[in-house]
Design a protein around this motif. Structure first.
Motif, PDB file in Angstrom:
ATOM      1  N   TYR A  79       0.860  -1.189   0.000  1.00  0.00           N
ATOM      2  CA  TYR A  79       0.000   0.000   0.000  1.00  0.00           C
ATOM      3  C   TYR A  79       0.894   1.236   0.000  1.00  0.00           C
ATOM      4  N   GLY A  80       0.275   2.407  -0.167  1.00  0.00           N
ATOM      5  CA  GLY A  80       1.046   3.646  -0.236  1.00  0.00           C
ATOM      6  C   GLY A  80       1.724   3.790  -1.583  1.00  0.00           C
ATOM      7  N   PHE A  81       1.057   3.296  -2.607  1.00  0.00           N
ATOM      8  CA  PHE A  81       1.618   3.315  -3.947  1.00  0.00           C
ATOM      9  C   PHE A  81       1.600   4.724  -4.498  1.00  0.00           C
ATOM     10  N   ALA A  82       2.785   5.348  -4.567  1.00  0.00           N
ATOM     11  CA  ALA A  82       2.859   6.681  -5.189  1.00  0.00           C
ATOM     12  C   ALA A  82       2.854   6.470  -6.698  1.00  0.00           C
ATOM     13  N   LYS A  83       2.709   7.516  -7.421  1.00  0.00           N
ATOM     14  CA  LYS A  83       2.819   7.489  -8.886  1.00  0.00           C
ATOM     15  C   LYS A  83       1.867   6.493  -9.533  1.00  0.00           C
ATOM     16  N   ARG A  84       0.654   6.443  -9.025  1.00  0.00           N
ATOM     17  CA  ARG A  84      -0.340   5.574  -9.661  1.00  0.00           C
ATOM     18  C   ARG A  84      -1.638   6.341  -9.809  1.00  0.00           C
ATOM     19  N   SER A  85      -2.448   5.945 -10.771  1.00  0.00           N
ATOM     20  CA  SER A  85      -3.704   6.652 -10.965  1.00  0.00           C
ATOM     21  C   SER A  85      -4.636   6.332  -9.793  1.00  0.00           C
ATOM     22  N   LYS A  86      -5.590   7.230  -9.579  1.00  0.00           N
ATOM     23  CA  LYS A  86      -6.562   7.021  -8.488  1.00  0.00           C
ATOM     24  C   LYS A  86      -7.304   5.707  -8.671  1.00  0.00           C
ATOM     25  N   LYS A  87      -7.587   5.400  -9.940  1.00  0.00           N
ATOM     26  CA  LYS A  87      -8.334   4.182 -10.256  1.00  0.00           C
ATOM     27  C   LYS A  87      -7.513   2.938  -9.868  1.00  0.00           C
ATOM     28  N   GLU A  88      -6.233   2.982 -10.182  1.00  0.00           N
ATOM     29  CA  GLU A  88      -5.344   1.853  -9.882  1.00  0.00           C
ATOM     30  C   GLU A  88      -5.185   1.693  -8.354  1.00  0.00           C
ATOM     31  N   ILE A  89      -5.034   2.820  -7.657  1.00  0.00           N
ATOM     32  CA  ILE A  89      -4.913   2.770  -6.194  1.00  0.00           C
ATOM     33  C   ILE A  89      -6.177   2.141  -5.594  1.00  0.00           C
ATOM     34  N   ALA A  90      -7.336   2.562  -6.090  1.00  0.00           N
ATOM     35  CA  ALA A  90      -8.602   2.042  -5.569  1.00  0.00           C
ATOM     36  C   ALA A  90      -8.699   0.543  -5.842  1.00  0.00           C
ATOM     37  N   ARG A  91      -8.244   0.109  -7.018  1.00  0.00           N
ATOM     38  CA  ARG A  91      -8.306  -1.314  -7.377  1.00  0.00           C
ATOM     39  C   ARG A  91      -7.407  -2.143  -6.450  1.00  0.00           C
ATOM     40  N   LEU A  92      -6.205  -1.644  -6.183  1.00  0.00           N
ATOM     41  CA  LEU A  92      -5.276  -2.366  -5.306  1.00  0.00           C
ATOM     42  C   LEU A  92      -5.808  -2.412  -3.876  1.00  0.00           C
ATOM     43  N   GLU A  93      -6.378  -1.290  -3.429  1.00  0.00           N
ATOM     44  CA  GLU A  93      -6.934  -1.247  -2.069  1.00  0.00           C
ATOM     45  C   GLU A  93      -8.053  -2.258  -1.909  1.00  0.00           C
ATOM     46  N   GLN A  94      -8.885  -2.327  -2.936  1.00  0.00           N
ATOM     47  CA  GLN A  94     -10.010  -3.256  -2.907  1.00  0.00           C
ATOM     48  C   GLN A  94      -9.509  -4.706  -2.890  1.00  0.00           C
ATOM     49  N   MET A  95      -8.430  -4.962  -3.650  1.00  0.00           N
ATOM     50  CA  MET A  95      -7.849  -6.307  -3.715  1.00  0.00           C
ATOM     51  C   MET A  95      -7.311  -6.717  -2.343  1.00  0.00           C
ATOM     52  N   ILE A  96      -6.544  -5.812  -1.731  1.00  0.00           N
ATOM     53  CA  ILE A  96      -5.928  -6.099  -0.436  1.00  0.00           C
ATOM     54  C   ILE A  96      -7.001  -6.246   0.649  1.00  0.00           C
ATOM     55  N   ASN A  97      -7.894  -5.254   0.724  1.00  0.00           N
ATOM     56  CA  ASN A  97      -8.922  -5.281   1.772  1.00  0.00           C
ATOM     57  C   ASN A  97      -9.852  -6.476   1.611  1.00  0.00           C
ATOM     58  N   GLY A  98     -10.199  -6.784   0.361  1.00  0.00           N
ATOM     59  CA  GLY A  98     -11.079  -7.920   0.082  1.00  0.00           C
ATOM     60  C   GLY A  98     -10.431  -9.207   0.548  1.00  0.00           C
ATOM     61  N   TYR A  99      -9.158  -9.371   0.211  1.00  0.00           N
ATOM     62  CA  TYR A  99      -8.445 -10.589   0.621  1.00  0.00           C
ATOM     63  C   TYR A  99      -8.418 -10.692   2.148  1.00  0.00           C
ATOM     64  N   ILE A 100      -8.031  -9.615   2.813  1.00  0.00           N
ATOM     65  CA  ILE A 100      -7.865  -9.663   4.270  1.00  0.00           C
ATOM     66  C   ILE A 100      -9.201  -9.891   4.982  1.00  0.00           C
ATOM     67  N   LEU A 101     -10.249  -9.249   4.516  1.00  0.00           N
ATOM     68  CA  LEU A 101     -11.536  -9.357   5.225  1.00  0.00           C
ATOM     69  C   LEU A 101     -12.311 -10.621   4.860  1.00  0.00           C
ATOM     70  N   GLN A 102     -12.092 -11.142   3.638  1.00  0.00           N
ATOM     71  CA  GLN A 102     -12.952 -12.246   3.185  1.00  0.00           C
ATOM     72  C   GLN A 102     -12.307 -13.623   3.180  1.00  0.00           C
ATOM     73  N   ARG A 103     -10.988 -13.674   3.232  1.00  0.00           N
ATOM     74  CA  ARG A 103     -10.318 -14.969   3.071  1.00  0.00           C
ATOM     75  C   ARG A 103     -10.392 -15.761   4.382  1.00  0.00           C
ATOM     76  N   GLU A 104     -11.219 -16.762   4.408  1.00  0.00           N
ATOM     77  CA  GLU A 104     -11.435 -17.508   5.655  1.00  0.00           C
ATOM     78  C   GLU A 104     -10.199 -18.299   6.086  1.00  0.00           C
ATOM     79  N   GLN A 105      -9.389 -18.694   5.124  1.00  0.00           N
ATOM     80  CA  GLN A 105      -8.193 -19.500   5.425  1.00  0.00           C
ATOM     81  C   GLN A 105      -7.072 -18.661   6.026  1.00  0.00           C
ATOM     82  N   LEU A 106      -7.236 -17.339   6.000  1.00  0.00           N
ATOM     83  CA  LEU A 106      -6.172 -16.446   6.481  1.00  0.00           C
ATOM     84  C   LEU A 106      -6.050 -16.553   8.005  1.00  0.00           C
ATOM     85  N   VAL A 107      -4.891 -17.037   8.451  1.00  0.00           N
ATOM     86  CA  VAL A 107      -4.670 -17.249   9.888  1.00  0.00           C
ATOM     87  C   VAL A 107      -4.047 -16.013  10.523  1.00  0.00           C
TER      88      VAL A 107
END
Ligand code: GTP
Ligand code: MG
Length: 197
Positions: A79-107
């Motif tokens: 996270y904290g990706f400088a030099k990226r478009s707002k759209k790309e930042i939002a996509r990465l944030e969604q990917m990271i947050n989605g994985y962390i909040l939804q992945r049941e196998q995540l210990v």
């Protein structure tokens, strides 16, 4: 714990496309360039397993590596990706947050922090978000080889003090250097201990 095998499995653009497998997972997150991919390589004693780069923003997908054919290490984009478009930042944030909040196998999530820097707002915000979301996590200081042991310890103490302003109980804390293989045994023992819980 011994790592007998470590293999790349798949890169996924979203949590719904991650492996359909119930084995436990341990994920690495932190600011771009903090040393997530290098740490995974250090733990697995394979410098070519996860792609690393001196330029931030190397890892852009959710990468699964299967260890001893039994559990996963997961390399996430920074996270904290400088030099990226707002759209790309939002996509990465969604990917990271989605994985962390939804992945049941995540210990457990390992939040990597560069030991050379004062506590950064972006890391504290992320740590507070994990705490408030009841996601189990530990803090891993990286690049300890770049500071002497005395300065490293002083910075870790300062960080703990900062965290104590918000949290009564501190998470497990590790000090590592991928260059010097520092902290490897401690991290693997920790993974082993929570794997057995
Ligand atoms: P992104 O995938 O871009 O988010 O970065 P990352 O967090 O995966 O970082 P990466 O492992 O690619 O490392 C970034 C840079 O830091 C590389 O040039 C590494 O060689 C260097 N690096 C990582 N860990 C260490 C360490 O423990 N010590 C030193 N001296 N350099 C390190
Ligand atoms: Mg990376």
């Amino acid at each position: 714990m011994e790592i007998k095998s470590a293999e790349f499995v798949i890169s996924s653009p979203m949590v719904s496309m991650c492996p359909k497998d119930s084995k436990p997972e341990y994920a690495f997150i932190g600011r771009s360039n903090v040393g997530k991919s290098s740490l995974i390589n250090m733990l697995c004693c394979n410098k070519k397993l996860a792609k690393t780069s001196a330029t931030p923003g190397k890892t852009l997908l959710i990468n699964h590596f299967i260890i001893n054919k039994n559990w996963y290490l997961v390399d996430l984009p920074g996270y904290g990706f400088a030099k990226r478009s707002k759209k790309e930042i939002a996509r990465l944030e969604q990917m990271i947050n989605g994985y962390i909040l939804q992945r049941e196998q995540l210990v457990n999530v390992f939040v990597l922090v560069d030991v050379r820097l004062e506590a950064q707002k972006i890391d504290l915000d992320f740590i507070n978000w994990l705490g408030n979301s009841s996601i189990p996590f530990a803090i891993v200081f990286t690049k300890a080889d770049k500071l002497g042991p005395v300065k490293t310890q002083a910075n870790v103490e300062m960080y703990k003090k900062k965290l104590s302003e918000t949290w009564e109980e501190l998470p497990p804390i590790f000090v590592t250097s991928s260059e010097k293989r520092q902290g490897r045994d401690e991290l693997l023992s920790y993974i082993d201990s929570i794997n057995k819980e």
